[in-house]
Each structure stands twice: as structure tokens, then as C-alpha cells.
Motif scaffolding. Structure first.
Motif, PDB file in Angstrom:
ATOM      1  N   ALA A 180     -52.665   4.101  13.556  1.00  0.00           N
ATOM      2  CA  ALA A 180     -53.262   3.536  12.598  1.00  0.00           C
ATOM      3  C   ALA A 180     -53.545   2.118  12.935  1.00  0.00           C
ATOM      4  CB  ALA A 180     -52.732   3.339  11.139  1.00  0.00           C
ATOM      5  N   ASN A 181     -52.409   1.580  13.675  1.00  0.00           N
ATOM      6  CA  ASN A 181     -52.581  -0.052  13.953  1.00  0.00           C
ATOM      7  C   ASN A 181     -53.506  -0.197  15.295  1.00  0.00           C
ATOM      8  OD1 ASN A 181     -50.718  -2.218  12.095  1.00  0.00           O
ATOM      9  ND2 ASN A 181     -49.831  -0.164  11.958  1.00  0.00           N
ATOM     10  N   GLU A 182     -53.244   0.725  16.385  1.00  0.00           N
ATOM     11  CA  GLU A 182     -53.953   0.612  17.316  1.00  0.00           C
ATOM     12  C   GLU A 182     -55.404   0.625  16.991  1.00  0.00           C
ATOM     13  OE1 GLU A 182     -50.414   2.406  20.431  1.00  0.00           O
ATOM     14  OE2 GLU A 182     -51.904   3.682  19.641  1.00  0.00           O
ATOM     15  N   PHE A 183     -55.847   1.641  16.382  1.00  0.00           N
ATOM     16  CA  PHE A 183     -57.174   1.848  16.179  1.00  0.00           C
ATOM     17  C   PHE A 183     -57.824   0.910  15.371  1.00  0.00           C
ATOM     18  CE2 PHE A 183     -56.726   6.213  17.801  1.00  0.00           C
ATOM     19  CZ  PHE A 183     -57.897   6.226  18.621  1.00  0.00           C
ATOM     20  N   ALA A 184     -56.994   0.219  14.472  1.00  0.00           N
ATOM     21  CA  ALA A 184     -57.397  -1.120  13.656  1.00  0.00           C
ATOM     22  C   ALA A 184     -57.751  -2.007  14.409  1.00  0.00           C
ATOM     23  CB  ALA A 184     -56.193  -1.368  12.453  1.00  0.00           C
ATOM     24  N   GLY A 185     -56.941  -2.415  15.598  1.00  0.00           N
ATOM     25  CA  GLY A 185     -57.066  -3.456  16.372  1.00  0.00           C
ATOM     26  C   GLY A 185     -58.490  -3.027  17.407  1.00  0.00           C
ATOM     27  N   ILE A 186     -58.499  -1.934  17.735  1.00  0.00           N
ATOM     28  CA  ILE A 186     -59.736  -1.290  18.582  1.00  0.00           C
ATOM     29  C   ILE A 186     -61.094  -1.531  17.830  1.00  0.00           C
ATOM     30  CG2 ILE A 186     -60.894   0.599  19.530  1.00  0.00           C
ATOM     31  CD1 ILE A 186     -58.102   1.576  20.136  1.00  0.00           C
ATOM     32  N   PHE A 187     -60.963  -1.161  16.481  1.00  0.00           N
ATOM     33  CA  PHE A 187     -62.477  -1.075  15.746  1.00  0.00           C
ATOM     34  C   PHE A 187     -62.751  -2.308  15.249  1.00  0.00           C
ATOM     35  CE2 PHE A 187     -62.158   3.364  15.885  1.00  0.00           C
ATOM     36  CZ  PHE A 187     -63.455   3.820  16.248  1.00  0.00           C
ATOM     37  N   HIS A 188     -61.515  -3.483  15.018  1.00  0.00           N
ATOM     38  CA  HIS A 188     -62.072  -4.872  14.596  1.00  0.00           C
ATOM     39  C   HIS A 188     -62.471  -5.611  15.723  1.00  0.00           C
ATOM     40  CE1 HIS A 188     -60.901  -8.891  14.364  1.00  0.00           C
ATOM     41  NE2 HIS A 188     -61.294  -8.713  12.938  1.00  0.00           N
ATOM     42  N   ALA A 189     -62.171  -5.575  17.018  1.00  0.00           N
ATOM     43  CA  ALA A 189     -62.467  -6.110  17.955  1.00  0.00           C
ATOM     44  C   ALA A 189     -63.945  -5.544  18.427  1.00  0.00           C
ATOM     45  CB  ALA A 189     -61.522  -5.780  19.304  1.00  0.00           C
ATOM     46  N   PHE A 190     -64.534  -4.499  18.044  1.00  0.00           N
ATOM     47  CA  PHE A 190     -65.778  -3.953  18.461  1.00  0.00           C
ATOM     48  C   PHE A 190     -66.606  -4.381  17.363  1.00  0.00           C
ATOM     49  CE2 PHE A 190     -64.133   0.145  20.595  1.00  0.00           C
ATOM     50  CZ  PHE A 190     -63.882  -0.714  21.600  1.00  0.00           C
ATOM     51  N   GLY A 191     -66.199  -5.022  16.226  1.00  0.00           N
ATOM     52  CA  GLY A 191     -66.864  -5.595  15.256  1.00  0.00           C
ATOM     53  C   GLY A 191     -66.989  -4.912  14.005  1.00  0.00           C
ATOM     54  N   SER A 192     -66.095  -3.791  13.590  1.00  0.00           N
ATOM     55  CA  SER A 192     -66.161  -3.218  12.404  1.00  0.00           C
ATOM     56  C   SER A 192     -64.978  -4.019  11.460  1.00  0.00           C
ATOM     57  CB  SER A 192     -65.657  -1.966  12.590  1.00  0.00           C
ATOM     58  OG  SER A 192     -66.228  -0.937  13.550  1.00  0.00           O
ATOM     59  N   ASN A 193     -65.838  -3.875  10.156  1.00  0.00           N
ATOM     60  CA  ASN A 193     -64.834  -4.396   8.926  1.00  0.00           C
ATOM     61  C   ASN A 193     -63.466  -3.226   8.892  1.00  0.00           C
ATOM     62  OD1 ASN A 193     -66.357  -6.726   8.341  1.00  0.00           O
ATOM     63  ND2 ASN A 193     -67.755  -5.191   7.627  1.00  0.00           N
ATOM     64  N   VAL A 194     -62.359  -3.699   9.216  1.00  0.00           N
ATOM     65  CA  VAL A 194     -61.304  -2.538   9.164  1.00  0.00           C
ATOM     66  C   VAL A 194     -60.379  -2.876   7.953  1.00  0.00           C
ATOM     67  CG1 VAL A 194     -59.357  -1.530  10.412  1.00  0.00           C
ATOM     68  CG2 VAL A 194     -61.414  -2.421  11.560  1.00  0.00           C
ATOM     69  N   THR A 195     -59.846  -1.965   7.113  1.00  0.00           N
ATOM     70  CA  THR A 195     -58.855  -1.889   6.235  1.00  0.00           C
ATOM     71  C   THR A 195     -57.820  -0.596   6.574  1.00  0.00           C
ATOM     72  OG1 THR A 195     -60.307  -2.656   4.404  1.00  0.00           O
ATOM     73  CG2 THR A 195     -58.216  -1.290   3.798  1.00  0.00           C
ATOM     74  N   ILE A 196     -56.613  -1.047   6.552  1.00  0.00           N
ATOM     75  CA  ILE A 196     -55.577  -0.169   6.536  1.00  0.00           C
ATOM     76  C   ILE A 196     -55.196  -0.001   5.325  1.00  0.00           C
ATOM     77  CG2 ILE A 196     -52.995  -0.004   7.467  1.00  0.00           C
ATOM     78  CD1 ILE A 196     -53.843  -1.004  10.226  1.00  0.00           C
ATOM     79  N   ALA A 197     -54.864   1.104   4.985  1.00  0.00           N
ATOM     80  CA  ALA A 197     -54.449   1.615   3.646  1.00  0.00           C
ATOM     81  C   ALA A 197     -52.910   2.732   3.993  1.00  0.00           C
ATOM     82  CB  ALA A 197     -55.201   2.381   2.769  1.00  0.00           C
ATOM     83  N   ASN A 198     -51.865   2.023   3.440  1.00  0.00           N
ATOM     84  CA  ASN A 198     -50.770   2.711   3.671  1.00  0.00           C
ATOM     85  C   ASN A 198     -49.975   3.194   2.428  1.00  0.00           C
ATOM     86  OD1 ASN A 198     -48.526   3.575   5.456  1.00  0.00           O
ATOM     87  ND2 ASN A 198     -47.414   1.923   5.049  1.00  0.00           N
ATOM     88  N   ARG A 199     -49.431   4.193   2.375  1.00  0.00           N
ATOM     89  CA  ARG A 199     -48.954   4.634   1.006  1.00  0.00           C
ATOM     90  C   ARG A 199     -47.314   3.910   0.785  1.00  0.00           C
ATOM     91  NH1 ARG A 199     -47.469  10.445   3.403  1.00  0.00           N
ATOM     92  NH2 ARG A 199     -46.076   9.862   4.993  1.00  0.00           N
ATOM     93  N   SER A 200     -46.845   3.383   1.527  1.00  0.00           N
ATOM     94  CA  SER A 200     -45.747   2.371   1.315  1.00  0.00           C
ATOM     95  C   SER A 200     -45.919   0.954   1.524  1.00  0.00           C
ATOM     96  CB  SER A 200     -44.629   2.998   2.208  1.00  0.00           C
ATOM     97  OG  SER A 200     -44.642   2.579   3.551  1.00  0.00           O
ATOM     98  N   ASP A 201     -44.803   0.159   1.530  1.00  0.00           N
ATOM     99  CA  ASP A 201     -44.996  -1.236   1.462  1.00  0.00           C
ATOM    100  C   ASP A 201     -44.585  -1.856   3.086  1.00  0.00           C
ATOM    101  OD1 ASP A 201     -42.525  -0.969   1.646  1.00  0.00           O
ATOM    102  OD2 ASP A 201     -41.965  -2.540   0.284  1.00  0.00           O
ATOM    103  N   LYS A 202     -44.357  -0.756   3.937  1.00  0.00           N
ATOM    104  CA  LYS A 202     -43.812  -1.025   5.408  1.00  0.00           C
ATOM    105  C   LYS A 202     -44.727  -0.565   6.447  1.00  0.00           C
ATOM    106  CE  LYS A 202     -38.827  -2.281   4.840  1.00  0.00           C
ATOM    107  NZ  LYS A 202     -37.626  -1.986   5.331  1.00  0.00           N
ATOM    108  N   ILE A 203     -44.933  -0.915   7.361  1.00  0.00           N
ATOM    109  CA  ILE A 203     -45.912  -0.332   8.360  1.00  0.00           C
ATOM    110  C   ILE A 203     -44.999  -0.426   9.878  1.00  0.00           C
ATOM    111  CG2 ILE A 203     -48.168  -1.394   7.741  1.00  0.00           C
ATOM    112  CD1 ILE A 203     -48.012  -3.532   9.848  1.00  0.00           C
ATOM    113  N   LEU A 204     -45.197   0.383  10.736  1.00  0.00           N
ATOM    114  CA  LEU A 204     -44.368   0.654  11.792  1.00  0.00           C
ATOM    115  C   LEU A 204     -42.806   0.584  11.613  1.00  0.00           C
ATOM    116  CD1 LEU A 204     -46.653  -1.819  14.102  1.00  0.00           C
ATOM    117  CD2 LEU A 204     -46.355   0.662  14.258  1.00  0.00           C
ATOM    118  N   ARG A 205     -42.388   1.456  10.654  1.00  0.00           N
ATOM    119  CA  ARG A 205     -41.095   1.621  10.389  1.00  0.00           C
ATOM    120  C   ARG A 205     -40.022   1.718  11.533  1.00  0.00           C
ATOM    121  NH1 ARG A 205     -39.377   2.433   5.166  1.00  0.00           N
ATOM    122  NH2 ARG A 205     -41.246   2.693   3.747  1.00  0.00           N
ATOM    123  N   PRO A 206     -40.125   2.384  12.628  1.00  0.00           N
ATOM    124  CA  PRO A 206     -39.169   2.460  13.677  1.00  0.00           C
ATOM    125  C   PRO A 206     -38.848   1.038  14.389  1.00  0.00           C
ATOM    126  CG  PRO A 206     -40.785   4.141  13.818  1.00  0.00           C
ATOM    127  CD  PRO A 206     -41.393   3.415  12.908  1.00  0.00           C
TER     128      PRO A 206
END
Length: 450
Positions: A180-206
Motif C-alpha cells: 500500500a505504501n509503495e504504490f501510494a508513493g508511486i502514484f502520488h509522484a505520477f500526479g494522482s491524488n492518493v488516499t490510503i485507507a487502513n482498518r487500524s490506526d497503525k501502518i507498517l506494523r512489523p
């Protein structure tokens, strides 16, 4: 006559299966490998390789913008998604061909059909042909998890995202992991408006949460939107082709050109005939194996993501190699799952090996020491980019044995590969202290911790 048609039959042409097939053949085994789609598996065809090419393409967005500060005038620059998409797929074709060539060079028979198990030493191909093998290796990998809500068929996964006809103006990415975070960076750089929606309050838990916090701050500053504690309720396809996602948190729904679900991957073990043969599966559907990669049926082995141990291509490759050496090479061996380096090719990238700070404190209490270097990379200083890098080193005990290194910053994934030796080798920090720094470089921060 031979008792079996083959010494080894491999189901799945991904990284683990291909390595196992190739090395087994070099040990003298008669080997066949069945792949129903394309040789190369997730990593080569629809995963880390094409994704990294998109990451490289996305870097130009900021580099071209900042070129003026380095003396370059770049006029008329524009991004062409179909061009990059097609170039990436052309290289995927090239790599797929190399896999086939390398297998052919050692005498592995490639069967371009689906194969299922019909006995402990028998598989049936899609055309109805049955063949026998002394050993069967299942290496069918993983598959993207679905949205798990009404309308999930309207969402894309990492399988389809590489083949978009056009760049989305708006994209919602569901999930908080590395994909999710990799493609968020990719498409934001390409000019897309990007939203990450996550079911919990933490990203990249490990990953080390201080490092993750730095990524979150940088991503939000760039304009990526995060909706946390936002589980999906349903997805709807609109008349104009857009897609609307509704959330259970009571927050507003969101409409986008593309909804991408990146909530993890599940073992690709269904409809292979495993249960009928008594092959033990865990609750996720993963094949249960021992350290020797053997399943509950003596003649059936498994490696890679279908075993759900560590979902990383280099791990699958090592498992496949260890299987081949053990079964056909007269060199029984296992691999270690401790201190596996990993990276998130976000923007900027994260790299990690060993225990996070929270894990280290839970295990060793106050007998740890955490070193930090929070700095602005030279390139960012010149370009004016407001993105500070953060490196952390965690040591344990009076000898200060290095038990964790965690980084966020430019090229962190490239830098960590060498530094990971300190963690795997259980080196004291003093060894790194004695290394002369390469100056000026970002990597020198790893030997200058105070």
C-alpha cells in the motif's frame, strides 16, 4: 524401467520453484516444472521487479522538479503512463524468457499447464495427462487478499495495477502494509491524488514505529491522505466508471477512478488436491512444513509463500535451494529466519534488520541502548527538499552487540544490505566504530553513531 516419470515434479514457476528445479537438475535429478500462467511468479511478473521499475520512474518526478537547483533547466517535462507501463512489461517478458532458458540449459522440462495433486506421487495436468514423481514440490506462492466486503469485485489488487489503461487521477489504496505504501508513493509522484485507507490506526506494523512515523509525516506533507481506523463497508461501481468506497467508521464515502486493495497476501493452496491427500494446512491455508520443507506427506514438499513463513522472494529462493541440496545434493541443510533484512520502497524508502526498539525493550528491558542519527541528506539540502533521514542502531548488553538497524532516507535499502552483516554476525558496535567513514555519504552515519 524407472519407477517414476520424474525424480522431482515442481508445481509453480516462481522464484522458489524455479530455484529448486534448477539446482535439483544440476544435482542429476530428472525434473519437470508446471506453470499455468507465466514463468517467474509473483516477483518477476506482478510483484517486486515491475514495482521497482515503477519506483525508479516515480523518482524522476522530484528529481526533475529539483534539477534547477543543480544547474539544469528542464522544460516541457511530462509523464506518459502508457509508455512506462509498456516498457516495464517488455522487460518482464525478457526476464520470463531468461527463466525458461536457464531451466532448459540444465534439462528441466517446462510444462505450461496447471497441475494438481492426485496422489502422493502423482499429478494431473490440465489436459488430463497424469505423471508420477518420486518427490513433488508445491511452490505456488501467494495471492492478493480481497477486500472482504460487498462489491469487492470492483477493486483492483497488485495483480492488475500494472496494466492500467491510463493513470488514475484519484486512487484509494486500502491497506497499511508495504504494498500500500509503495504504490501510494508511486502514484502520488505520477500526479494522482492518493488516499490510503487502513482498518487500524497503525501502518507498517512489523517496522520500527519511530521510522514509520517519519514516513507518515513526510507522506502527509507531500499530500498523501491517510484514513486510519477506517474498515470497509462496501464498494460500488458508478455509471461513469468511477468507484465509490464506503467505510464503517461513519466517515464520508470516497469516490476514485481506482480502488486498490493491498491488505496482504494469502497462500495460493486452493484446489490443488492437498486436503484429499492429507497434507496439513494451517488456518490461513498455508502448507505446514518442517525445517526440511517436508509436508505431512513424506513425498510432498513446499517452499515459498505457500508455506506462509516469510513472504519474501530471497527467502523462497533459499528455501528452494536448501530443498534441492538436501534431497538431491547429499547436503542436508536448513535456513535461518532470524534477522532477515527487508525494505519498503516507499518515498523515501525504509530498510530494516533485526529487532525494532519496541521488540528490543520487550526482550532485554533496560539492557539496550538506542543510537539515532537524524540528518538532512546533502542532496536534499541543495535541492531544498524538506525530508530528513533517520537512522537507528539498537545494541544490547555491556559489549553493545548490534541487534537492530532501522533506516529511512534516500537509498536506505541499498545501504542496509552491507550493514545487515553487523546484526547477522552479532558484532559489537565497536567494530563499526572502527570503520573509517566514506565521506561525504549517507552511509557514513552508520559508523558515526555517538
Amino acid at each position: 524401467m524407472a519407477e517414476f516419470d520424474y525424480d522431482l515434479f515442481v508445481i509453480g514457476g516462481g522464484s522458489g520453484g524455479v530455484r529448486a528445479a534448477r539446482i535439483s537438475a544440476t544435482h542429476g535429478a530428472k525434473v519437470a516444472i508446471a506453470e499455468e500462467y507465466r514463468m517467474g511468479g509473483t516477483c518477476v511478473i506482478r510483484g517486486c521487479v515491475p514495482k521497482k521499475m515503477l519506483v525508479y520512474g516515480s523518482h524522476f518526478a522530484e528529481d526533475l522538479h529539483e534539477a534547477y537547483r543543480f544547474g539544469w533547466d528542464i522544460e516541457g517535462a511530462k509523464f506518459d503512463w502508457p509508455r512506462l507501463r509498456d516498457i516495464v512489461q517488455t522487460d518482464v517478458d525478457r526476464l520470463e524468457g531468461l527463466y525458461a532458458v536457464n531451466l532448459g540449459n540444465v534439462g528441466v522440462e517446462i510444462i505450461e499447464q496447471r497441475a494438481v495433486l492426485t496422489g502422493p506421487n502423482e499429478v494431473q495436468l490440465a489436459d488430463g495427462t497424469k505423471v508420477s514423481a518420486k518427490y513433488i514440490l508445491v511452490a505456488t506462492g501467494g495471492w492478493p487478499a480481497q477486500a472482504g466486503c460487498p462489491g469487492e469485485e470492483h477493486a483492483l489488487t497488485s495483480n492488475e495495477i500494472f496494466h492500467l489503461e491510463k493513470k488514475p487521477e484519484n486512487i484509494v489504496i486500502v491497506g497499511g502494509g508495504y504494498i500500500a505504501n509503495e504504490f501510494a508513493g508511486i502514484f502520488h509522484a505520477f500526479g494522482s491524488n492518493v488516499t490510503i485507507a487502513n482498518r487500524s490506526d497503525k501502518i507498517l506494523r512489523p517496522y520500527d514505529q519511530e521510522i514509520v512515523g517519519r514516513l507518515l509525516d513526510i507522506s502527509v506533507a507531500k499530500g498523501i491522505t491517510y484514513r486510519l481506523n477506517a474498515p470497509l463497508e462496501k464498494i460500488e461501481k458508478n455509471v461513469d466508471g468511477t468507484v465509490t468506497v464506503h467505510f464503517k467508521d461513519g466517515g464520508p464515502s470516497q469516490t476514485a477512478d481506482v480502488i486498490m486493495v493491498a491488505t496482504g497476501r494469502v497462500p495460493n493452496s486452493g484446489n490443488l488436491g492437498l486436503e484429499a491427500l492429507g497434507v496439513d494446512l494451517d488456518k490461513s491455508g498455508a502448507i505446514t512444513v518442517g525445517d526440511d520443507n517436508k509436508s505431512s506427506v513424506d513425498s510432498i514438499y513446499a517452499v515459498g509463500d505457500v508455506t506462509n513463513r516469510v513472504q519474501l522472494t530471497p527467502v523462497a529462493i533459499r528455501e528452494g535451494h536448501a530443498f534441492a541440496d538436501s534431497v538431491f545434493g547429499g547436503n542436508p541443510r536448513t535456513i535461518s529466519y532470524d534477522n532477515i533484512p527487508s525494505a519498503v520502497f516507499s518515498s523515501p524508502p525504509i530498510a530494516s534488520v533485526g529487532l525494532t526498539e519496541d521488540e528490543a525493550r520487550a526482550k532485554y528491558g533496560e539492557h539496550i541502548k538506542v543510537y539515532r542519527s537524524d540528518f538532512n541528506p546533502m542532496k536534499n539540502v541543495v535541492s531544498g527538499r524538506d525530508e530528513r533521514a533517520l537512522y537507528k542502531m539498537i545494541t544490547q548488553g555491556p559489549e553493545e552487540i548490534v541487534i537492530g538497524i532501522h533506516m529511512i532516507g534516500p537509498e536506505s535499502s541499498e545501504i542496509l544490505q552491507g550493514a545487515a552483516v553487523a546484526v547477522v554476525g552479532k558484532m559489537p558496535k565497536k567494530v563499526l566504530d572502527d570503520v573509517v567513514a566514506i565521506h561525504p555519504s549517507m552511509a557514513e552515519e552508520l559508523v558515526l553513531f555517538k
